[in-house]
Write a protein that holds these residues in place. Structure first.
Motif, short mmCIF file in Angstrom:
data_model
loop_
_atom_site.label_atom_id
_atom_site.label_comp_id
_atom_site.label_asym_id
_atom_site.label_seq_id
_atom_site.Cartn_x
_atom_site.Cartn_y
_atom_site.Cartn_z
N ARG A 130 0.87 -1.18 0.00
CA ARG A 130 0.00 0.00 0.00
C ARG A 130 0.90 1.24 0.00
O ARG A 130 1.43 1.63 1.04
N LYS A 192 -6.68 0.46 -3.18
CA LYS A 192 -5.56 -0.48 -3.21
C LYS A 192 -4.28 0.13 -2.65
O LYS A 192 -3.30 -0.60 -2.44
N ASP A 193 -4.29 1.44 -2.40
CA ASP A 193 -3.05 2.13 -2.03
C ASP A 193 -3.00 2.62 -0.59
O ASP A 193 -2.03 3.26 -0.19
#
Length: 232
Positions: A130, A192-193
């Protein structure tokens, strides 16, 4: 009016602090140039980070809430963010330091640095995939270790207390930016990060990011600050 939303948030954040700067008991207006030097130095790095993350799609901005002037992929309001928000933060620290004796808090520097570094290290190791979490944690670790062990900064605890108080303002301001009370967020994040842990609509990484930015601006502000000479 919708396109002025981001700008109005920044204006409301800084307006009272700016007006209070001219109070004869405070006279923070005499520190405008030192502050601008400090914030510009730190903004140079954080804007580069911002541009990089925007290009990578880590976050993006809803143009419906901005006036439409884009510089290097960032709305003008985002550039102003790195001046207006630190201004309110440094002004608050300046006032608390001026009117209250909180020097005793330096005794807690070791524990604050230790706990913060450990927590950030765990996050960095746990969320290596991440990028927002990872980069934020690493930058915070490096900043705290440098300040505490190399530069021997004594005001980390005082700054941490002020930032904790500033969270009262951080929550509504950043909350609106991330979607609280709006049809859609002004600032959007790729799930997603980042960890996905939010306070209201605010990613927890935003608080860590803000803390590190505050520490860095405050460090340079203290370097440039105009000290009043004490008359004998």
């Amino acid at each position: 009016m919708m396109q002025y939303t981001y700008g109005l948030i920044l204006f409301c954040t800084v307006f009272i602090c700016f007006i209070a700067s001219f109070d004869r008991r405070i006279r923070f207006d005499q520190q405008f140039i030192p502050f601008l030097k400090a914030s510009a130095l730190v903004a140079f790095v954080f804007i580069a980070w911002d541009i990089w993350f925007t290009i990578r799609g880590v976050w993006w901005f809803d143009s419906r809430y901005t006036v439409g002037l884009v510089i290097a992929g960032l709305p003008m309001e985002e550039w102003l963010f790195f001046i207006f928000i630190p201004f309110s933060c440094v002004f608050t620290y300046y006032c608390i330091d001026k009117f209250f004796n909180v020097q005793y808090l330096s005794a807690f520097n070791n524990i604050i640095v230790f706990v913060s570094v450990v927590v950030c290290a765990v996050l960095a190791l746990r969320y290596t995939d991440r990028i927002y979490t990872l980069v934020t944690a690493i930058v915070t670790i490096v900043t705290l270790l440098t300040f505490h062990f190399l530069l021997r900064i004594q005001w980390i605890s005082q700054a941490s207390l002020v930032f904790t108080l500033l969270m009262l303002g951080f929550l509504p301001v950043n909350g609106i930016l991330t979607g609280t009370g709006l049809q859609s967020p002004i600032v959007n994040y790729n799930p997603k990060d980042f960890m996905g842990i939010r306070v209201l609509t605010i990613p927890i990484e935003d608080a860590i990011y803000g803390y590190t930015q505050f520490l860095l601006v405050l460090y340079f502000f203290k370097k440039f600050e105009i000290k009043k000479q004490i008359k004998p």
